[in-house]
Motif scaffolding. Structure first.
Motif, PDB file in Angstrom:
ATOM      1  N   ARG A 151       4.868   5.886  -3.257  1.00 25.62           N
ATOM      2  CA  ARG A 151       5.162   5.614  -1.756  1.00 25.62           C
ATOM      3  C   ARG A 151       3.917   6.086  -0.657  1.00 25.62           C
ATOM      4  N   ALA A 152       3.585   7.249  -0.572  1.00 31.09           N
ATOM      5  CA  ALA A 152       2.958   7.288   1.115  1.00 31.09           C
ATOM      6  C   ALA A 152       2.168   6.721   0.987  1.00 31.09           C
ATOM      7  N   GLU A 153       1.291   6.874  -0.562  1.00 33.93           N
ATOM      8  CA  GLU A 153      -0.218   6.073  -0.944  1.00 33.93           C
ATOM      9  C   GLU A 153      -0.358   4.822  -0.757  1.00 33.93           C
ATOM     10  N   SER A 188      -1.837  12.368  -4.003  1.00 33.09           N
ATOM     11  CA  SER A 188      -0.268  12.889  -4.777  1.00 33.09           C
ATOM     12  C   SER A 188       0.040  12.198  -5.902  1.00 33.09           C
ATOM     13  N   ASP A 189       0.786  13.055  -5.947  1.00 35.33           N
ATOM     14  CA  ASP A 189       2.640  11.962  -6.652  1.00 35.33           C
ATOM     15  C   ASP A 189       3.340  10.661  -5.346  1.00 35.33           C
ATOM     16  N   ASN A 190       3.125  11.196  -4.919  1.00 31.40           N
ATOM     17  CA  ASN A 190       3.671   9.733  -4.306  1.00 31.40           C
ATOM     18  C   ASN A 190       3.056   8.431  -3.737  1.00 31.40           C
ATOM     19  N   HIS A 244       1.476   3.078   1.899  1.00 30.19           N
ATOM     20  CA  HIS A 244       1.816   3.223   3.783  1.00 30.19           C
ATOM     21  C   HIS A 244       0.433   3.438   3.777  1.00 30.19           C
TER      22      HIS A 244
END
Length: 107
Positions: free
Chosen positions: A24-26, A20-22, A28
């Motif tokens: 921050r989630a990656e 995904s383009d997230n 984390h």
């Protein structure tokens, strides 16, 4: 199991890249992988290297960068390639290499 002579390495996860383009989630997710690596290393007393496996996707270079940044205890990288191997080694090496055991001992 950790003392069995056939144990060569530990691996955490399989193709965990979020795709995904997230960012921050990656980040984390890879920080959690690093926490798991730390627990394994402490239990194993750094006797066996620890790795993870990723897919040879279009975002491989970004995934390797995220691992290097957010999961520094990962020493080995496996890459599942589902298509041509042409250029794969160049992509992996240009993204950077895992840290050595010596580097990890200093962390």
């Amino acid at each position: 199991i950790k003392d069995h002579p056939a144990l060569l390495a530990w691996f955490v996860g399989n193709e965990l890249a979020l795709g995904s383009d997230n960012a921050r989630a990656e980040a984390h997710a890879w920080m959690h992988v690093n926490d798991i690596c730390r627990a394994i290393a402490e239990e194993d007393r750094f006797r066996h290297p620890i790795g993870t496996v990723v897919a040879a996707s279009s975002s491989l270079e970004q995934t390797i960068a995220a691992i290097r940044r957010d999961a520094p205890l990962v020493q080995l990288l496996g890459v599942n390639a589902y298509a041509s191997l042409d250029g794969l080694l160049t992509r992996i090496t240009s993204a950077g290499t895992p840290r050595s055991s010596r580097d990890l001992a200093e962390m």
